[in-house]
Write a protein that holds these residues in place. Structure first.
Motif, PDB file in Angstrom:
ATOM      1  N   ASP A 169       0.838  -1.206   0.000  1.00 17.49           N
ATOM      2  CA  ASP A 169       0.000   0.000   0.000  1.00 17.49           C
ATOM      3  C   ASP A 169       0.869   1.250   0.000  1.00 17.49           C
ATOM      4  O   ASP A 169       0.583   2.233  -0.701  1.00 17.49           O
ATOM      5  CB  ASP A 169      -0.916   0.016   1.221  1.00 17.49           C
ATOM      6  N   MET A 170       1.942   1.214   0.803  1.00 22.59           N
ATOM      7  CA  MET A 170       2.809   2.381   0.885  1.00 22.59           C
ATOM      8  C   MET A 170       3.556   2.601  -0.431  1.00 22.59           C
ATOM      9  O   MET A 170       3.787   3.743  -0.844  1.00 22.59           O
ATOM     10  CB  MET A 170       3.802   2.218   2.035  1.00 22.59           C
ATOM     11  N   ASP A 171       3.928   1.519  -1.105  1.00 25.26           N
ATOM     12  CA  ASP A 171       4.564   1.668  -2.418  1.00 25.26           C
ATOM     13  C   ASP A 171       3.631   2.377  -3.402  1.00 25.26           C
ATOM     14  O   ASP A 171       4.061   3.220  -4.197  1.00 25.26           O
ATOM     15  CB  ASP A 171       4.957   0.303  -2.978  1.00 25.26           C
ATOM     16  N   MET A 172       2.354   2.020  -3.351  1.00 24.23           N
ATOM     17  CA  MET A 172       1.391   2.670  -4.249  1.00 24.23           C
ATOM     18  C   MET A 172       1.263   4.157  -3.936  1.00 24.23           C
ATOM     19  O   MET A 172       1.267   5.003  -4.844  1.00 24.23           O
ATOM     20  CB  MET A 172       0.041   1.967  -4.162  1.00 24.23           C
ATOM     21  N   LEU A 173       1.161   4.489  -2.656  1.00 22.95           N
ATOM     22  CA  LEU A 173       1.049   5.896  -2.285  1.00 22.95           C
ATOM     23  C   LEU A 173       2.331   6.649  -2.625  1.00 22.95           C
ATOM     24  O   LEU A 173       2.279   7.800  -3.078  1.00 22.95           O
ATOM     25  CB  LEU A 173       0.723   6.027  -0.794  1.00 22.95           C
ATOM     26  N   LEU A 174       3.476   6.015  -2.433  1.00 23.48           N
ATOM     27  CA  LEU A 174       4.741   6.654  -2.778  1.00 23.48           C
ATOM     28  C   LEU A 174       4.784   7.025  -4.255  1.00 23.48           C
ATOM     29  O   LEU A 174       5.098   8.168  -4.614  1.00 23.48           O
ATOM     30  CB  LEU A 174       5.897   5.711  -2.431  1.00 23.48           C
ATOM     31  N   VAL A 175       4.473   6.086  -5.123  1.00 18.28           N
ATOM     32  CA  VAL A 175       4.517   6.355  -6.566  1.00 18.28           C
ATOM     33  C   VAL A 175       3.511   7.442  -6.942  1.00 18.28           C
ATOM     34  O   VAL A 175       3.799   8.331  -7.753  1.00 18.28           O
ATOM     35  CB  VAL A 175       4.246   5.059  -7.355  1.00 18.28           C
ATOM     36  N   GLN A 176       2.335   7.398  -6.339  1.00 13.10           N
ATOM     37  CA  GLN A 176       1.311   8.399  -6.646  1.00 13.10           C
ATOM     38  C   GLN A 176       1.738   9.795  -6.174  1.00 13.10           C
ATOM     39  O   GLN A 176       1.542  10.786  -6.892  1.00 13.10           O
ATOM     40  CB  GLN A 176      -0.013   7.983  -6.005  1.00 13.10           C
ATOM     41  N   LEU A 177       2.324   9.885  -4.991  1.00 12.12           N
ATOM     42  CA  LEU A 177       2.758  11.191  -4.488  1.00 12.12           C
ATOM     43  C   LEU A 177       3.932  11.743  -5.297  1.00 12.12           C
ATOM     44  O   LEU A 177       4.020  12.957  -5.515  1.00 12.12           O
ATOM     45  CB  LEU A 177       3.125  11.090  -3.008  1.00 12.12           C
ATOM     46  N   VAL A 178       4.827  10.880  -5.713  1.00 15.40           N
ATOM     47  CA  VAL A 178       5.922  11.342  -6.570  1.00 15.40           C
ATOM     48  C   VAL A 178       5.352  11.902  -7.869  1.00 15.40           C
ATOM     49  O   VAL A 178       5.782  12.958  -8.353  1.00 15.40           O
ATOM     50  CB  VAL A 178       6.914  10.197  -6.840  1.00 15.40           C
ATOM     51  N   SER A 179       4.356  11.237  -8.433  1.00 18.95           N
ATOM     52  CA  SER A 179       3.696  11.748  -9.641  1.00 18.95           C
ATOM     53  C   SER A 179       2.999  13.072  -9.376  1.00 18.95           C
ATOM     54  O   SER A 179       2.926  13.940 -10.252  1.00 18.95           O
ATOM     55  CB  SER A 179       2.678  10.729 -10.159  1.00 18.95           C
ATOM     56  N   ALA A 180       2.490  13.240  -8.160  1.00 25.34           N
ATOM     57  CA  ALA A 180       1.771  14.463  -7.794  1.00 25.34           C
ATOM     58  C   ALA A 180       2.705  15.615  -7.439  1.00 25.34           C
ATOM     59  O   ALA A 180       2.239  16.730  -7.207  1.00 25.34           O
ATOM     60  CB  ALA A 180       0.836  14.181  -6.615  1.00 25.34           C
ATOM     61  N   GLY A 181       4.012  15.345  -7.387  1.00 24.52           N
ATOM     62  CA  GLY A 181       4.967  16.418  -7.117  1.00 24.52           C
ATOM     63  C   GLY A 181       5.210  16.686  -5.650  1.00 24.52           C
ATOM     64  O   GLY A 181       5.481  17.829  -5.262  1.00 24.52           O
TER      65      GLY A 181
END
Length: 464
Positions: free
Chosen positions: A377-389
């Protein structure tokens, strides 16, 4: 107080106030269920979202969720609102605002100009209408740059807080974690320690240690010992080397009282930190942490949903032009964010609302061991937040904070995030890493079997 009604699926749903409407429109989370304010069904939630979409933004300036007379955070929000900047969007409804933000023609210049026009409640409302991809796309259009000894938040950059916590504040243990983190290119946002004990002697000892490391190795970063703001004031009065002043904050006066603070105390600390003039690149001297559920946990939520309470905390942060704001998204526990799905959405909502308010948002992508979540779950949030800047994330040895006993992101996770995104550390820190031969000319880790000579002695001292 306004009554709202909306028909959905042949049934009419009524909402007694704006506060009730906002709570019922919120995507499901355990904290609102605990508070007894969540929608009772998906149908009711959709009806509330439909009603919220039709609500004019001006309404948020006329109906306070927490009364103006009873709450200094409400007074701060209303009194600091920029009515001139608001004129560009004053004709919009909440649904219109969503469409406006998603418009390809609306860019970083537009959003920066509108930051003082947004109240936290407006942004909390529009976030409730958004999908995950909407939250990512809009936040990715924002750029919030801050500076102290380096420059954070530039487009194409992602920073990390090196978090060398130790259960007994043992200097050797802390030093080992700092060395480990630096060698993995972590620490440009801040080297920040949560002290095991918040007493003046222990805190000032850690402050002096961090300052000695930064000065000796000429690291273009800043330090922070995450003690209470009153401890920071005492430390500054004693001449301790304070870079950033830390405090946990919330979205209501009552909740902040639970933290032992108010705006007057934060004003005092802010002025004191500015007077030290320790920054070389800028004077953003505050570091705040927040988290959905903090107001409810202190019974300071006034019946307001936890995501809106969280957004209101960003109004407090905005007053002090902070270097860093960190939503510690899954730390409070499953009573407030039950599982990975709720944690992921909450982290993206927080980042979205904070960035649009002009804040340098980071996220502690984390969960407690009794939550229904895991590192996937944290990996998914990490990738999404990196995409979000996202401006910064945490870096902790092995993802496991052995002092606070929760799971977060590791030094390696930060490397992964930079590798897949092409993002780099803060420019000054990037240059230092190359000078120390920690990274090569392409920014990749250059260390093989041998430590840089400058670090060999400290590695021997701490047993690394």
């Amino acid at each position: 107080m306004t009554d709202f009604a909306m028909n959905a699926g042949g049934e009419t749903f009524r909402f007694s106030s704006l506060k009730d409407l906002m709570a019922k429109a919120t995507p499901l989370r355990s904290g609102d269920q605990l508070a007894g304010i969540a929608a009772s069904s998906d149908q009711q939630r959709v009806a509330a979202q439909m009603a919220l979409a039709e609500l004019p933004l001006k309404h948020f300036l006329n109906e306070a969720l927490i009364p103006y007379e009873q709450d200094e955070v409400t007074r701060l929000i209303i009194d600091s609102h920029d009515s001139s900047a608001f004129q560009r969007i004053a004709h919009l409804t909440v649904g219109d605002l969503r469409n406006f933000l998603l418009n390809e023609q609306v860019d970083v210049i537009d959003l920066s100009a509108l930051a003082p026009a947004f109240t936290p409640e407006m942004l909390a409302a529009v976030s409730k209408l958004m999908r995950i991809q909407d939250l990512i796309l809009v936040a990715s259009k924002c750029e919030v740059v801050t500076a102290f000894r380096n420059t954070l938040g530039l487009t194409g950059r992602m920073s990390t807080r090196l978090q060398p916590n130790h259960p007994t504040d043992d200097p050797a243990g802390v030093a080992a974690s700092i060395l480990d983190g630096l060698l993995y290119a972590n620490g440009d946002a801040v080297i920040g320690i949560n002290p095991a004990t918040d007493n003046l002697q222990a805190v000032t000892t850690l402050m002096k240690m961090l300052d000695e490391v930064i000065q000796h190795y000429q690291i273009p970063t800043q330090s922070c010992v995450l003690s209470h703001v009153t401890t920071h004031l005492e430390a500054m009065n004693l001449g301790a080397p304070v870079d950033l002043v830390f405090q946990s904050i919330a979205g209501s006066e009552a909740a902040n009282q639970g933290f032992g603070i108010n705006l007057a105390l934060l004003d005092e600390a802010y002025s004191a930190a500015l007077s030290l003039k320790r920054g070389t690149k800028g004077n953003n001297v505050m570091y705040f942490e927040t988290g959905q559920g903090s107001a409810l946990s202190s019974n300071g939520h006034h019946g307001v949903d936890q995501q809106t309470c969280e957004a209101r905390a960003y109004a407090v942060a905005r007053r002090y032009k902070p270097l860093l704001v960190n939503t510690v998204v899954g730390f409070i526990g499953p009573e407030y964010l039950y599982n990975g799905k709720q944690i992921i959405r909450a982290g993206l909502e927080d980042h979205f609302c904070g960035k649009l308010m002009g804040l340098p948002m980071g996220c502690d992508i984390c969960y407690t061991n009794h939550a229904d979540a895991d590192q996937d779950d944290m990996d998914m949030l990490l990738v999404q937040l990196v995409s979000a800047g996202v401006n910064f994330i945490m870096g902790i040895a092995g993802s496991d904070d052995i002092m606070l006993n929760y799971q977060t992101t590791s030094f390696h996770d930060a490397l992964f995030a930079r590798q897949i995104s092409g993002k780099k550390p803060a420019p000054e820190f990037e240059a230092w890493l190359a000078q120390q031969h920690i990274t090569d000319q392409d920014g990749r880790l250059a260390l093989k079997q041998q430590l840089p000579a400058a670090f060999a002695a400290v590695a021997k001292d701490v047993g690394v």
